[in-house]
Design a protein around this motif. Structure first.
Motif, PDB file in Angstrom:
ATOM      1  N   ARG A   1       0.782  -1.080   0.089  1.00  0.00           N
ATOM      2  CA  ARG A   1      -0.081  -0.094  -0.052  1.00  0.00           C
ATOM      3  C   ARG A   1       0.927   1.206  -0.101  1.00  0.00           C
ATOM      4  O   ARG A   1       1.985   1.277   0.704  1.00  0.00           O
ATOM      5  CB  ARG A   1      -0.852   0.040   1.221  1.00  0.00           C
ATOM      6  N   ILE A   2       0.397   2.195  -0.834  1.00  0.00           N
ATOM      7  CA  ILE A   2       1.057   3.297  -0.634  1.00  0.00           C
ATOM      8  C   ILE A   2       0.466   4.496  -0.460  1.00  0.00           C
ATOM      9  O   ILE A   2      -0.726   4.761  -0.960  1.00  0.00           O
ATOM     10  CB  ILE A   2       1.986   3.740  -2.425  1.00  0.00           C
ATOM     11  N   PRO A   3       0.768   5.558   0.060  1.00  0.00           N
ATOM     12  CA  PRO A   3       0.123   6.437   0.568  1.00  0.00           C
ATOM     13  C   PRO A   3      -0.194   7.606  -0.774  1.00  0.00           C
ATOM     14  O   PRO A   3       0.761   7.708  -1.473  1.00  0.00           O
ATOM     15  CB  PRO A   3       0.884   7.590   1.724  1.00  0.00           C
ATOM     16  N   ASN A   4      -1.265   8.765  -0.661  1.00  0.00           N
ATOM     17  CA  ASN A   4      -1.145   9.437  -1.662  1.00  0.00           C
ATOM     18  C   ASN A   4      -0.319  10.271  -2.073  1.00  0.00           C
ATOM     19  O   ASN A   4      -0.058  10.546  -3.412  1.00  0.00           O
ATOM     20  CB  ASN A   4      -2.531  10.669  -1.195  1.00  0.00           C
ATOM     21  N   TYR A   5       0.788  10.696  -1.378  1.00  0.00           N
ATOM     22  CA  TYR A   5       1.961  11.556  -1.572  1.00  0.00           C
ATOM     23  C   TYR A   5       3.015  10.792  -2.012  1.00  0.00           C
ATOM     24  O   TYR A   5       4.125  11.329  -2.566  1.00  0.00           O
ATOM     25  CB  TYR A   5       2.338  12.390  -0.612  1.00  0.00           C
ATOM     26  N   PHE A   6       2.970   9.419  -2.375  1.00  0.00           N
ATOM     27  CA  PHE A   6       4.034   8.570  -2.630  1.00  0.00           C
ATOM     28  C   PHE A   6       4.920   8.821  -3.988  1.00  0.00           C
ATOM     29  O   PHE A   6       5.973   8.986  -3.886  1.00  0.00           O
ATOM     30  CB  PHE A   6       3.591   7.216  -2.575  1.00  0.00           C
ATOM     31  N   LEU A   7       4.072   9.013  -5.068  1.00  0.00           N
ATOM     32  CA  LEU A   7       4.751   9.343  -6.396  1.00  0.00           C
ATOM     33  C   LEU A   7       5.361  10.742  -6.425  1.00  0.00           C
ATOM     34  O   LEU A   7       6.527  10.820  -6.821  1.00  0.00           O
ATOM     35  CB  LEU A   7       3.691   9.263  -7.572  1.00  0.00           C
ATOM     36  N   GLN A   8       4.767  11.737  -5.708  1.00  0.00           N
ATOM     37  CA  GLN A   8       5.706  12.885  -5.675  1.00  0.00           C
ATOM     38  C   GLN A   8       6.676  12.969  -4.769  1.00  0.00           C
ATOM     39  O   GLN A   8       7.894  13.371  -5.074  1.00  0.00           O
ATOM     40  CB  GLN A   8       4.692  13.848  -4.828  1.00  0.00           C
ATOM     41  N   GLY A   9       6.616  11.991  -3.777  1.00  0.00           N
ATOM     42  CA  GLY A   9       8.002  11.738  -2.819  1.00  0.00           C
ATOM     43  C   GLY A   9       9.170  11.122  -3.663  1.00  0.00           C
ATOM     44  O   GLY A   9      10.163  11.318  -3.618  1.00  0.00           O
ATOM     45  N   VAL A  10       8.558  10.074  -4.703  1.00  0.00           N
ATOM     46  CA  VAL A  10       9.575   9.396  -5.355  1.00  0.00           C
ATOM     47  C   VAL A  10      10.247  10.382  -6.406  1.00  0.00           C
ATOM     48  O   VAL A  10      11.629  10.097  -6.596  1.00  0.00           O
ATOM     49  CB  VAL A  10       9.056   8.122  -6.128  1.00  0.00           C
ATOM     50  N   LYS A  11       9.460  11.121  -6.984  1.00  0.00           N
ATOM     51  CA  LYS A  11      10.047  12.045  -8.103  1.00  0.00           C
ATOM     52  C   LYS A  11      10.952  12.985  -7.330  1.00  0.00           C
ATOM     53  O   LYS A  11      11.859  13.335  -7.907  1.00  0.00           O
ATOM     54  CB  LYS A  11       8.734  13.002  -8.383  1.00  0.00           C
ATOM     55  N   TYR A  12      10.613  13.600  -6.249  1.00  0.00           N
ATOM     56  CA  TYR A  12      11.826  14.431  -5.220  1.00  0.00           C
ATOM     57  C   TYR A  12      12.902  13.706  -5.234  1.00  0.00           C
ATOM     58  O   TYR A  12      13.926  14.399  -5.595  1.00  0.00           O
ATOM     59  CB  TYR A  12      10.761  14.704  -3.872  1.00  0.00           C
ATOM     60  N   GLN A  13      12.675  12.344  -4.661  1.00  0.00           N
ATOM     61  CA  GLN A  13      14.169  11.485  -4.479  1.00  0.00           C
ATOM     62  C   GLN A  13      14.892  11.529  -5.913  1.00  0.00           C
ATOM     63  O   GLN A  13      16.052  11.633  -5.865  1.00  0.00           O
ATOM     64  CB  GLN A  13      13.738  10.331  -3.895  1.00  0.00           C
ATOM     65  N   LEU A  14      14.028  11.347  -6.837  1.00  0.00           N
ATOM     66  CA  LEU A  14      14.920  11.085  -8.121  1.00  0.00           C
ATOM     67  C   LEU A  14      15.572  12.513  -8.688  1.00  0.00           C
ATOM     68  O   LEU A  14      16.556  12.376  -9.171  1.00  0.00           O
ATOM     69  CB  LEU A  14      13.867  10.297  -9.156  1.00  0.00           C
ATOM     70  N   ASP A  15      14.733  13.261  -8.477  1.00  0.00           N
ATOM     71  CA  ASP A  15      15.312  14.806  -8.977  1.00  0.00           C
ATOM     72  C   ASP A  15      16.450  15.008  -7.961  1.00  0.00           C
ATOM     73  O   ASP A  15      17.300  15.629  -8.754  1.00  0.00           O
ATOM     74  CB  ASP A  15      14.145  15.651  -8.882  1.00  0.00           C
ATOM     75  N   LYS A  16      16.409  14.755  -6.804  1.00  0.00           N
ATOM     76  CA  LYS A  16      17.717  15.064  -5.901  1.00  0.00           C
ATOM     77  C   LYS A  16      18.614  14.054  -6.142  1.00  0.00           C
ATOM     78  O   LYS A  16      19.736  14.493  -5.970  1.00  0.00           O
ATOM     79  CB  LYS A  16      17.076  14.592  -4.536  1.00  0.00           C
TER      80      LYS A  16
END
Length: 189
Positions: A1-16
């Protein structure tokens, strides 16, 4: 199960971390009963530690660039450690693997619930140690069958029971969506 903000969090990590080609994330220990939180913490720390020596990940959450997964595939006949073997093959080709501490997801502990904590830990720890020492090739372990859905209660439920079960487990957002659908159905009457 993933929370609603999960994909934004992954995008942030990959951008970083643009050098990362393949990743996993920590499991959110806060989403478990108190008796399971230490096990989840051990899982997280283990993946973090192993990422430095022989990277691996639970198959429940592996992110990989499309171009890589078109070249390197999971070995479908493998029934054990196929996820770890995939990560090993990716990193062996020179691609960068990372374990992000955020965002986090919820991992199913259904095997532990069905088989018991000690049996699960004993079997997986033994296999992981053999794998790390190069004494176990992915898929060789015969006493650790992947039973997937058989760890869930497979009783046949009526549609009404399924709806009741969904409502009990639904998030606020899911319930709001359900209410909108019901309202639209009432308008059509």
């Amino acid at each position: 199960r993933i929370p609603n903000y999960f994909l934004q969090g992954v995008k942030y990590q990959l951008d970083k971390h643009p050098q990362v080609d393949c990743f996993t994330c920590w499991i959110d220990w806060r989403r478990y009963p108190i008796q399971d939180q230490s096990i989840i913490t051990i899982f997280n720390l283990g993946i973090d530690l192993l990422a430095k020596f022989k990277p691996g990940s639970f198959g429940a959450l592996i992110g990989v660039k499309k171009a890589i997964v078109q070249k390197i595939h999971f070995v479908e006949k493998t029934s054990f450690l196929e996820d770890w073997d995939f990560i090993h093959q990716v990193t062996k080709q020179g691609y960068q693997f990372a374990c992000f501490r955020e965002p986090q997801y919820k991992y199913s502990l259904r095997r532990m619930a069905k088989e018991g904590l000690l049996k699960t830990i004993r079997t997986t720890a033994k296999a992981q140690l053999m794998y790390l020492n190069g004494k176990l090739v992915a898929g060789e372990l015969k006493n650790y069958p992947m039973l997937g859905g058989s760890y869930y209660d497979q009783k046949s439920l009526s549609y009404f029971q399924k709806i009741q079960s969904f409502i009990k487990k639904a998030s606020k957002k899911q319930l709001q969506h359900l209410n909108k659908v019901v309202s639209m159905l009432k308008l059509e009457e």
